[in-house]
Design a protein around this motif. Structure first.
Motif, PDB file in Angstrom:
ATOM      1  N   ASP B  72       0.851  -1.189  -0.090  1.00 59.91           N
ATOM      2  CA  ASP B  72      -0.011   0.112  -0.164  1.00 59.91           C
ATOM      3  C   ASP B  72       1.012   1.149   0.038  1.00 59.91           C
ATOM      4  OD1 ASP B  72      -0.892  -0.718   3.411  1.00 59.91           O
ATOM      5  OD2 ASP B  72       0.869   0.618   2.578  1.00 59.91           O
ATOM      6  N   ARG B  73       0.091   2.404  -0.078  1.00 60.11           N
ATOM      7  CA  ARG B  73       0.999   3.879  -0.066  1.00 60.11           C
ATOM      8  C   ARG B  73       1.983   3.821   0.806  1.00 60.11           C
ATOM      9  NH1 ARG B  73       2.904   6.867  -3.509  1.00 60.11           N
ATOM     10  NH2 ARG B  73       3.874   8.237  -2.591  1.00 60.11           N
ATOM     11  N   ALA B 481      -5.894 -11.563  15.760  1.00 61.90           N
ATOM     12  CA  ALA B 481      -6.691 -10.201  15.820  1.00 61.90           C
ATOM     13  C   ALA B 481      -5.742  -9.489  17.088  1.00 61.90           C
ATOM     14  CB  ALA B 481      -8.217 -10.244  16.168  1.00 61.90           C
ATOM     15  N   ARG B 484      -2.368  -8.260  15.808  1.00 59.28           N
ATOM     16  CA  ARG B 484      -2.588  -7.612  14.404  1.00 59.28           C
ATOM     17  C   ARG B 484      -1.634  -8.040  13.474  1.00 59.28           C
ATOM     18  NH1 ARG B 484      -6.031  -3.264  16.337  1.00 59.28           N
ATOM     19  NH2 ARG B 484      -6.160  -4.430  18.660  1.00 59.28           N
ATOM     20  N   THR B 485      -1.770  -9.292  13.269  1.00 57.10           N
ATOM     21  CA  THR B 485      -0.944 -10.227  12.416  1.00 57.10           C
ATOM     22  C   THR B 485      -1.637 -10.861  11.620  1.00 57.10           C
ATOM     23  OG1 THR B 485       0.926 -10.143  14.125  1.00 57.10           O
ATOM     24  CG2 THR B 485       0.920 -11.859  12.505  1.00 57.10           C
ATOM     25  N   MET B 486      -1.359 -11.056  10.163  1.00 59.22           N
ATOM     26  CA  MET B 486      -1.737 -12.046   9.467  1.00 59.22           C
ATOM     27  C   MET B 486      -0.687 -12.789   8.906  1.00 59.22           C
ATOM     28  SD  MET B 486      -3.777 -11.430   6.066  1.00 59.22           S
ATOM     29  CE  MET B 486      -2.667 -11.302   4.741  1.00 59.22           C
ATOM     30  N   TYR B 540       2.690  -7.805   9.963  1.00 61.02           N
ATOM     31  CA  TYR B 540       2.358  -7.167  11.218  1.00 61.02           C
ATOM     32  C   TYR B 540       2.091  -5.712  11.155  1.00 61.02           C
ATOM     33  CZ  TYR B 540       3.122  -5.191  16.139  1.00 61.02           C
ATOM     34  OH  TYR B 540       2.981  -4.710  17.260  1.00 61.02           O
ATOM     35  N   PRO B 542       0.465  -2.822  13.254  1.00 61.83           N
ATOM     36  CA  PRO B 542      -0.263  -2.333  14.263  1.00 61.83           C
ATOM     37  C   PRO B 542      -0.921  -0.915  13.919  1.00 61.83           C
ATOM     38  CG  PRO B 542       2.133  -2.186  14.708  1.00 61.83           C
ATOM     39  CD  PRO B 542       1.782  -2.946  13.622  1.00 61.83           C
ATOM     40  N   VAL B 543      -0.227  -0.252  13.294  1.00 66.26           N
ATOM     41  CA  VAL B 543      -0.768   1.154  12.717  1.00 66.26           C
ATOM     42  C   VAL B 543      -0.214   1.311  11.323  1.00 66.26           C
ATOM     43  CG1 VAL B 543      -1.416   2.623  14.274  1.00 66.26           C
ATOM     44  CG2 VAL B 543       0.925   2.241  13.865  1.00 66.26           C
ATOM     45  N   ARG B 544      -0.614   2.360  10.521  1.00 65.87           N
ATOM     46  CA  ARG B 544      -0.439   2.542   9.065  1.00 65.87           C
ATOM     47  C   ARG B 544       0.973   2.681   8.903  1.00 65.87           C
ATOM     48  NH1 ARG B 544      -1.891   6.391   4.967  1.00 65.87           N
ATOM     49  NH2 ARG B 544      -1.579   7.852   6.552  1.00 65.87           N
ATOM     50  N   HIS B 545       1.585   3.281   9.823  1.00 62.00           N
ATOM     51  CA  HIS B 545       2.968   4.016   9.407  1.00 62.00           C
ATOM     52  C   HIS B 545       4.293   2.840  10.002  1.00 62.00           C
ATOM     53  CE1 HIS B 545       2.027   7.524   7.273  1.00 62.00           C
ATOM     54  NE2 HIS B 545       1.291   7.786   8.148  1.00 62.00           N
ATOM     55  N   ARG B 582       7.280   4.484  12.502  1.00 60.65           N
ATOM     56  CA  ARG B 582       7.147   5.904  12.922  1.00 60.65           C
ATOM     57  C   ARG B 582       7.598   6.186  14.407  1.00 60.65           C
ATOM     58  NH1 ARG B 582       2.345   9.887  12.160  1.00 60.65           N
ATOM     59  NH2 ARG B 582       1.578   8.589  13.389  1.00 60.65           N
ATOM     60  N   LEU B 583       8.614   6.892  14.475  1.00 60.55           N
ATOM     61  CA  LEU B 583       8.941   7.204  15.818  1.00 60.55           C
ATOM     62  C   LEU B 583       8.172   8.220  16.501  1.00 60.55           C
ATOM     63  CD1 LEU B 583      12.439   6.876  14.475  1.00 60.55           C
ATOM     64  CD2 LEU B 583      11.827   5.416  16.465  1.00 60.55           C
ATOM     65  N   ARG B 584       8.553   8.277  17.899  1.00 62.78           N
ATOM     66  CA  ARG B 584       7.570   9.568  18.647  1.00 62.78           C
ATOM     67  C   ARG B 584       7.876  10.825  17.948  1.00 62.78           C
ATOM     68  NH1 ARG B 584       4.204   9.851  22.436  1.00 62.78           N
ATOM     69  NH2 ARG B 584       3.356   7.742  22.333  1.00 62.78           N
ATOM     70  N   ARG B 588      10.695   8.898  10.471  1.00 64.02           N
ATOM     71  CA  ARG B 588      10.260   7.588  10.070  1.00 64.02           C
ATOM     72  C   ARG B 588      11.871   6.587   9.789  1.00 64.02           C
ATOM     73  NH1 ARG B 588       5.006   9.224   7.778  1.00 64.02           N
ATOM     74  NH2 ARG B 588       4.568  10.704   8.948  1.00 64.02           N
TER      75      ARG B 588
END
Lengths: 338, 664
Positions: B72-73, B481, B484-486, B540, B542-545, B582-584, B588
């Motif tokens: 993905d993007r 679930a 967050r892994t497939m 894996y 957990p979030v997009r970035h 993506r860090l705090r 990135r």
């Protein structure tokens, strides 16, 4: 239906006034009988429910209310009179009722123009709208007015967000003229949950999509807060398509929004509002005069998740029951904290 | 937006949304007496139309009849890739080769030469492999990385949906919708190896039309000491027009042009030169949503790729000959597709297309007239949810073309979900590959006119059948679930029959027309190949970035190798690891590692030893005023040189710095 809970439609007259009709022994008997009934009735709270229509979501609220009150013993069960009132009809005489209940924002607004002496409980009204209406009332009248809001407290929505996306940190929140009024509270709630908000202020004649697109690049999730300027029949499609294409999930504010394409939402059904109102009323009438508690958010709620969208985006969420359990746990912990 | 929408009505579910009347910034609320409250219970309780309907949504991985990999993007950006083919390292079982600094090839499960042609590659539904050689001219596609939304790779044959060239797999590239790319975007890149890129994009909207224009300039010095530096100028236009609530029209135009260094000093038939490429396409697509669950789309496109490479070759017998490898190819296609849901548990997709392929190359086809091929195709797929746990996909394609006649390719797949998060997939899928124009009509000869002498190097007898593949697959898809892994695992057995290869045959020509070496290369369906193995992918996210993508493929090959060294061209292991975070501080960081076992590239390629490649990326975005910027540093191939495609190509480490600015 229970004899103590009567529903009288638009044209019926007040029972009290009926007692003055009649003549002769029958009249005396009737009077005696009626006074007898009234003697009981005087002890039983009388509630007038005003609504524009008694069907649909308003009917469901009534159902919830009646369900809870029907469980009370007969002697203390409040008597509910429901009046359907279109916009053109004048308000009925509200004297003689211990509590007035309005269903819907418009009905609440109508009653608050010239607030009655009795206590007023507003149901099916958003928090912002209620607060605004109350702010227009003189001080003494404000104490008699309360509500059960339709929208969820920010903390609860953020709990859902965090249960679904524990790693999310940057939340895009498009704000409109209405939702912007609560910006400070929202920011406080977000920071206490460790979340960073990316806000966009959308003005009334602006296309919300443009402002929202600018937020999306650095955000993990979009949080939709109710505002008709941002989310309306013209904008919802564009917003859902744009966020879907960017693969950013949207946390909605209603079950309908989830069905349209938002990933998840916490919402309260009209039935649940009615039930909570029933409990509230029951507790209120344990005191004389009946004291309504301060306005409050809904206690009961449900979660809706759009599984098709989650699977299409490759987002893996726990099942509905687990999510609801997590939100409930987080809510309880929150409440216990001072 | 009619402020007078508030009409007294008894209907409880007012589906119209209330809009504030005369709302100004100073007092956002109208007077209560007006009863015009902007926010009412309607917003919470009224219905909303379903926007993301089943037909609009991309099919979830677990329900798909084949194994697929999605990039993905966010992953495209995190990878730091400058070339699209570098992203395909993330797909298990894929190999990417650099034939030269400006010619790339990608193939699935080996068997690849410089024109790896067993893959269907689509950009917005437009088939981009060239009819002449069947390969994909990756560097000549008018497509900017910055405009790509998503890449979906289907591993395994899928002719039922994507046509006959969907032989080993399908790469489907989707560009970003015009509504996604509003504003001004500028990007500048500079780096080692003479890397210098500039990209500008402008997007906006007028009423119901969203549009964008992208302009790009790219250059680099190619690979190692080869004469393969190149420059590209490209232009892309896209418009998305909402004709009505139910109709959208999409129009695209792309143009690309630039010189590419080709040739090798000392090779008299392949002397250094600049190939000039002109490539353009036009595409029109109409989509109508008839009702929820029923869609119709009609697409028309035209692609054109023209390569001019003329030079003076020789000496042959003391003579210098003007040689060229010019090729001009064109494709016209009209496609119709109808998706409908006649019952709750049944979804049908069917359609047809008519295509005209043409190739013009005196040097490869031996004629000034060019060659054409007409292809007609009918396809369909039924998705039947037999029960809560069992999904069946039955589909097929019938194709008629001028080279091999009529071919039929069916596909049957079952997805079984015994418990939530577990899906078992089993399928039999077939596809055919129509020979390319070169394989069917190849005719290459060189003549010294003054001497009346010719040498025939390639002469195709034209008696070719389509290649066939039958793939048996057992797959398992697991969703965890809480983590967050497939995980996706695929066991495959791919039987390739009638594989086309070249052999040196008698031509039957008189000796003066075949003077140097009597005989020429011909094409024949003469090989059978069996590929078996296991492939796995772990996601894996957990979030997009931030996320992790692990891919691994183990493949065994059995082949008789009649015409080519097929059994040496399939690497035993391919693996890749992609970590992005993506860090705090908003910084990135990402890491992309890939490994390919030793393999032999066929045709002009050679044996290359096992290759490791590691790319690193660091990026820092910032915001100031209305401008979003990002500075990124990309280090490619930090583990050191490796030989790619042919032993003379050594791909060295390189680095570049990129600055991007976005103004809305």
């Amino acid at each position: 239906m229970d004899a103590q809970t009567t529903r009288q439609r638009c044209h019926s007259k007040d029972a009290k006034q009926a007692s003055t009709h009649g003549c002769g022994c029958i009249l005396l008997l009737l009077v005696g009988l009626l006074f007898h009934i009234q003697a009981h009735a005087v002890d039983v709270p009388r509630i007038l429910v005003l609504t524009e229509v008694a069907d649909g979501v308003y009917g469901q609220t009534l159902e919830g209310l009646e369900q809870v009150l029907a469980a009370l013993p007969e002697e203390s069960r409040p008597r509910i009179v429901v009046r359907e009132l279109s916009k053109l009809q004048a308000l009925p005489d509200t004297n003689g009722y211990d509590l007035l209940v309005t269903l819907g924002s418009d009905m609440a607004a109508r009653l608050m123009i010239s607030p009655p002496d009795a206590s007023l409980l507003c149901l099916l009204i958003p928090r912002l709208t209620f607060r605004h209406l109350v702010s227009q009332l003189p001080e003494p009248a404000r104490e008699r007015v309360s509500a059960i809001y339709l929208d969820q407290p920010f903390a609860r929505t953020l709990h859902l967000l965090q249960s679904a996306f524990p790693e999310a940190r940057d939340i895009a929140v498009p704000l409109g003229p209405s939702s912007a009024l609560e910006k400070a509270e929202l920011e406080a709630a977000a920071s206490s949950h460790g979340l960073r908000l990316r806000l966009a202020q959308i003005r009334e004649d602006e296309n919300p999509l443009r402002a929202i697109l600018g937020l999306l690049d650095d955000s993990d999730v979009v949080l939709a807060l109710p505002d008709p300027v941002v989310y309306n029949q013209y904008s919802v499609q564009g917003i859902l398509l744009a966020t879907y294409r960017r693969e950013i999930p949207v946390i909605g504010f209603s079950r309908a929004y989830v069905r349209a394409g938002a990933i998840a939402a916490v919402y309260t059904t009209p039935l649940q509002v009615g039930r909570q109102a029933g409990h509230l009323i029951r507790d209120a009438f344990t005191m004389t005069p009946p004291r309504l508690p301060p306005p409050r958010p809904p206690d009961e709620y449900e979660i809706a998740v759009n599984r098709q969208v989650t699977r299409s985006l490759g987002i893996i969420l726990p099942d509905d029951a687990d999510l609801l359990g997590q939100v409930r746990r987080m809510d309880t912990v929150r409440e216990r904290r001072p | 937006m009619d402020p007078d929408r508030r009409v007294p009505t008894i209907h409880p579910l007012r589906t119209g949304m209330l809009l504030a009347a005369a709302c100004c910034m100073a007092s956002p609320w109208p007077a209560a007496a007006e009863h015009e409250l902007p926010l009412t219970e309607d917003l919470f309780l009224a219905e909303m139309p379903v926007v993301l309907s089943v037909t609009r949504l991309a099919q979830p991985a677990a329900d798909a009849p084949a194994s697929s990999t999605v990039i993905d993007r966010a992953m495209i950006e995190a990878s730091g890739a400058r070339e699209l083919v570098d992203l395909l390292r993330l797909v298990p079982g894929f190999q990417t080769g650099r034939v030269s600094g400006n010619q790339f090839v990608t193939t699935y499960h080996g068997l690849g030469d410089a024109y790896a042609r067993r893959m269907q590659v689509l950009v917005d539904g437009r088939s981009v492999y060239i009819p002449s050689f069947g390969g994909v001219p990756w560097t000549d596609l008018p497509l900017a990385m910055e405009d790509i939304q998503r890449i979906e790779v289907i591993r395994g044959p899928n002719a039922a949906t994507y046509g006959s060239n969907a032989f080993s797999g399908v790469i489907s590239i989707t560009t970003r919708h015009s509504a996604e790319t509003h504003g001004e975007f500028l990007q500048a890149t500079a780096g080692s190896n003479d890397i210098g890129d500039l990209f500008y994009r402008h997007g906006g909207s007028r009423g119901d039309l969203d549009y964008r224009i992208s302009l790009g300039y790219r250059q680099d010095a190619g690979v190692g000491e080869r004469q393969d530096d190149w420059r590209t100028r490209q232009l892309n236009l896209r418009g998305d027009y909402r004709l009505s609530d139910h109709d959208v029209l999409q129009a695209q135009f792309g143009f690309l042009q630039g010189p590419r260094g080709r040739g090798t000093p000392g090779e008299r038939g392949n002397l250094p030169r600049d190939a000039k490429v002109h490539s353009h396409f036009q595409q029109l697509r109409w989509e109508r949503s008839i009702e929820p669950g029923e869609d119709l789309s009609v697409q028309l496109f035209h692609t054109y790729v023209d390569t001019n490479e003329g030079f003076l070759g020789g000496p042959y017998f003391g003579h210098y000959l003007p040689l060229d490898f010019d090729v001009r190819t064109e494709r016209w296609e009209l496609e119709l597709q109808h998706t409908l849901s006649p019952a709750d548990d049944l979804r049908l997709v069917w359609g047809g297309s008519a295509r005209l392929d043409s190739a013009d190359s005196t040097s490869y086809l031996g004629t000034d007239a060019g060659r054409e091929n007409e292809i007609y195709r009918l396809f369909g797929n039924a998705e039947w949810r037999m029960s809560e746990a069992l999904l069946m996909n039955l589909g097929g394609m019938v194709e008629h073309n001028g080279i091999t006649g009529t071919d039929f390719a069916p596909r049957l797949a079952f997805n079984y979900r015994p418990a939530a998060g577990h899906t078992l997939r089993t399928s039999v899928s077939t596809a055919t590959r129509t020979p390319s124009m070169f394989e069917a009509f190849g005719n290459q000869h060189f003549c010294i006119e003054s001497l009346g002498l010719c040498e025939q190097t390639i002469l195709s007898s034209g008696q070719l059948d389509a290649e066939r593949i039958t793939a048996y697959e057992l797959g398992y898809n697991l969703e965890l679930a809480d983590l967050r892994t497939m995980v996706d695992i695929r066991l495959f057995r791919e039987e390739l029959n009638d594989v086309i290869g070249m052999y040196f045959a008698e031509t039957g020509l008189p000796p003066w027309l075949d003077v140097v070496e009597p005989g020429a290369w011909d094409f024949v369906n003469d090989d059978d190949i069996l590929l078996t193995g296991i492939e796995t992918q772990l996601d894996y996210r957990p979030v997009r970035h931030s996320g992790l993508r692990l891919a691994y493929s183990y493949t065994r090959v059995e082949a008789d190798d009649h015409r080519e060294k097929y059994s040496r061209s399939v690497p035993r292991h391919t693996a890749s690891l992609f970590l992005f975070h993506r860090l705090r501080s908003d910084l990135r960081a990402s890491l992309l590692y890939s490994f390919t076992s030793g393999m032999t590239w066929l045709g002009d390629g050679s044996t290359v030893e096992p290759a490791h490649r590691l790319d690193l990326r660091l990026a820092k975005p910032w915001r100031s005023g209305g401008v979003r910027g990002e500075l990124e540093l990309v280090l490619q191939n930090v583990l050191g040189e490796y030989h790619d495609f042919v032993y003379q190509n050594s791909f060295a480490p390189q680095a570049y710095l990129q600055l991007s600015l976005q103004m809305d």
